[in-house]
Design an enzyme around this catalytic site. Structure first.
Site, PDB file in Angstrom:
ATOM      1  N   HIS A   1      -6.992  -9.478   7.371  1.00  0.00           N
ATOM      2  CA  HIS A   1      -7.172 -10.650   6.515  1.00  0.00           C
ATOM      3  C   HIS A   1      -8.630 -11.089   6.486  1.00  0.00           C
ATOM      4  CE1 HIS A   1      -2.696 -11.966   6.845  1.00  0.00           C
ATOM      5  NE2 HIS A   1      -2.918 -11.298   5.737  1.00  0.00           N
TER       6      HIS A   1
ATOM      7  N   GLU B   1       0.092   6.956  -2.725  1.00  0.00           N
ATOM      8  CA  GLU B   1      -0.002   6.138  -1.513  1.00  0.00           C
ATOM      9  C   GLU B   1       0.638   6.788  -0.304  1.00  0.00           C
ATOM     10  OE1 GLU B   1       0.581   1.694  -2.783  1.00  0.00           O
ATOM     11  OE2 GLU B   1       1.834   2.960  -4.070  1.00  0.00           O
TER      12      GLU B   1
ATOM     13  N   ASP C   1      -2.403   1.967   1.781  1.00  0.00           N
ATOM     14  CA  ASP C   1      -1.129   2.572   2.166  1.00  0.00           C
ATOM     15  C   ASP C   1      -1.292   4.044   2.516  1.00  0.00           C
ATOM     16  OD1 ASP C   1       1.018   0.764   2.355  1.00  0.00           O
ATOM     17  OD2 ASP C   1       1.031   0.501   0.190  1.00  0.00           O
TER      18      ASP C   1
ATOM     19  N   CYS D   1      -7.996   2.459  -5.986  1.00  0.00           N
ATOM     20  CA  CYS D   1      -7.805   1.014  -6.117  1.00  0.00           C
ATOM     21  C   CYS D   1      -7.535   0.343  -4.783  1.00  0.00           C
ATOM     22  CB  CYS D   1      -6.692   0.693  -7.103  1.00  0.00           C
ATOM     23  SG  CYS D   1      -5.057   1.255  -6.579  1.00  0.00           S
TER      24      CYS D   1
END
Length: 560
Positions: A184, A416, A440, A487
């Site tokens: 985060h 992913e 991922d 991305c």
């Protein structure tokens, strides 16, 4: 001078005195309460509600990714299961403070044992508990210090509530001893353009007041710098600021090879800022925000309005929309809220949509209608639609076929999981494009939950195993003459962006605030340079060695 190593976020550099985050409150006393149970319960209810509302307010002020995180924390604070546990302890004669501490700790231990996304949320519980206890005591919660002057903030890690509202006039840089490139703290640092080095384990030795240089480009924190080193760091910061204020140009390599730089967006409200920062379109539009705050799926009309707003903001530009990616860390009551022992490997992404195909069809209907409406008034974008978590050729054929039914001209898939990377040549025989989600892909390749702090060191897209899979997809894209985008958060790393292009990426999508650094990094290198540095990284044995090899190949300075 001592060099403390970590993972740098971006290319920034800053210098200043250290201010350490305050230590959390010690555990409250287990002495019996002097109040009756009803009074203690009322105190808890008021404190929990106050903390939840404060978190929501901070989220509304911060917006973006921070808002999603803080709203989730607010829901966590008012979880009925926690309320029941706290009430039970108060009924036994304990104080509100101790009941909160013990109930949250018990819940935290349970989540930690479960692992995965829920295990990672255990750290958020600690932050919420500290805030509730502080409110019960009528004192400020432990948080960001305020020494009265600009400072370099050093912490074990930062709670989302603290990171979201950092005073950027005072916080010169962030240094954490824990966390990785997808934590985060790292994500919010990119979003706010804060100079940061995360996972610098030796930063525990830093003390309040000492001057340090935080070099994100080198992934270093430099202690006891000389006057010359401070001056060089100042010049680098000034040069970077000048480059950021230069006229925005399309993404390209030094030899003119075009590499479109696109934005990752979570809702249409961020479109204007992305354009202002030089986004040439959207490489990932996450549609989850429309679904996550509701107990039922949004209507076609509600979805269409949001999609129209997005498409109108990028007339003539490429806009890649990902259909609903639910499951794992984003369970939905109307789609896939059944308990799973390992939700990251369960019914998520396209798998969940196939099990509730009406939701997928409604979403494709809304996208088709929004595309038609914006084209009719001359504001149309170049709409691309992709499916998340595709793992087989058959899933690819299924999604592209159903997308075509609704008039989607460009239908692709996200890569992913290793299976889709290894089968990219066959997948791209059906799909019009591939978009690699490096977050991922890294977690599934290294078997390391992307949100679990205990394995954060494995969650590094620089790992040669991940880079090899990216190369497979790049090669398949060239063979089929089809685009391959990136991305995931990896695209926001200016040095790694060069490597990804060398591996075959034809576009890069990232948080808009990262665009300037990546644009500058690409302009310093030709396609041959990118391919050379990619080979150097691939030859390494681990992520740290790959990063060092790439830096050496491009002669990127490792110190200030």
């Amino acid at each position: 001078m001592t060099q403390l190593r970590g993972v740098g976020i971006g290319l920034g550099i800053a210098q200043g005195p250290v201010a350490r985050m305050a230590e959390p409150f010690p555990a409250p006393s287990d002495a019996p309460s002097t109040l009756d149970a009803g009074s203690e319960t009322t105190r808890v209810r008021d404190a929990v509600a106050g903390v939840a509302r404060e978190l929501e307010q901070r989220g509304a002020q911060a917006g973006g990714a921070a808002q999603d995180v803080l709203e989730a924390q607010a829901m966590m604070a008012e979880d009925p299961s926690l309320e029941t546990e706290i009430d039970a302890r108060i009924a036994q004669g304990h104080t509100a403070e101790w009941a909160v501490h013990d109930a949250f700790a018990s819940f935290r231990d349970t989540l930690t044992a479960m692992g995965g996304y829920l295990g990672e949320r255990a750290a958020d519980l600690d932050d919420v508990a500290q805030r509730v206890i502080a409110r019960l005591r009528g004192v400020p919660a432990p948080g960001v210090p305020d020494p009265g002057h600009p400072f370099v903030l050093v912490a074990k890690d930062l709670a989302p509530a603290d990171t979201a509202l950092l005073d950027l006039d005072k916080v010169l840089a962030l240094v954490t001893t824990e966390g990785g490139p997808t934590s985060h703290t790292a994500i919010l640092a990119r979003e706010k353009s804060i100079v940061a080095v995360v996972g610098a384990v030796d930063a525990t030795s830093l003390v309040d007041g000492e001057t340090v240089i935080v070099d994100a480009a080198g992934g270093l924190v430099l202690t006891e710098p000389t006057a010359d080193e401070l001056d060089r760091a100042h010049r680098r910061a000034a040069d970077r600021a000048a480059a950021a204020s230069a006229p925005v140009t399309p993404g390209a390599l030094k030899d003119g090879t075009a590499i479109p730089l696109l934005a990752n967006l979570g809702n249409a409200d961020g479109a204007a800022d992305a354009v202002a920062l030089g986004a040439e379109g959207v490489g990932l539009f996450r549609t989850e925000f429309l679904f996550l705050s509701s107990s039922s799926a949004p209507t076609i009309a509600q979805q269409r309005a949001s999609y129209e707003k997005l498409l109108a903001a990028f007339p003539g530009k490429k806009v890649v929309v990902r259909v609903l990616d639910a499951g794992a860390d984003k369970p939905l009551p109307f789609l896939n809220d059944a308990h799973e022992e390992n939700p990251a490997l369960g019914l998520r992404g396209l798998r969940a949509l196939r099990a509730s195909e009406d939701i997928l069809r409604e979403q494709l209907t809304a996208l088709a209608e929004a595309d038609a409406a914006t084209r009719a008034n001359g504001q149309g974008a170049d709409l691309w639609v992709m499916a998340p978590m595709v793992s087989t050729v058959e899933e690819t054929a299924y999604f592209t076929a159903i997308a075509r039914e609704y008039g989607v001209k460009t239908a692709g898939v996200m890569v992913e999981v290793p299976s889709s990377a290894l089968l990219a040549d066959r997948i791209l025989a059906h799909a019009d494009f591939a978009s690699i989600g490096t977050n991922d892909l890294t977690q599934y390749t290294l078997a390391a939950d992307r949100l679990l702090g205990s394995v954060a060191s494995f969650q590094d897209p620089w790992h040669p195993a991940v880079l090899r899979l990216v190369r497979e997809v790049g090669a398949a894209g060239r063979a089929h003459d089809k685009p391959v985008g990136i991305c995931g958060e990896a695209a926001a790393d200016p040095l790694l962006a060069v490597v990804l292009v060398g591996l075959g990426a034809t576009s890069l999508s990232m948080a808009p605030t990262a665009l300037a650094d990546v644009r500058a990094s690409l302009l310093e290198n030709t396609l041959a340079d990118a391919q050379r540095v990619a080979e150097a990284a691939l030859a390494a044995d681990d992520a740290a060695s790959a990063r060092a090899a790439a830096r050496a190949a491009l002669s990127v300075p490792a110190t200030a």
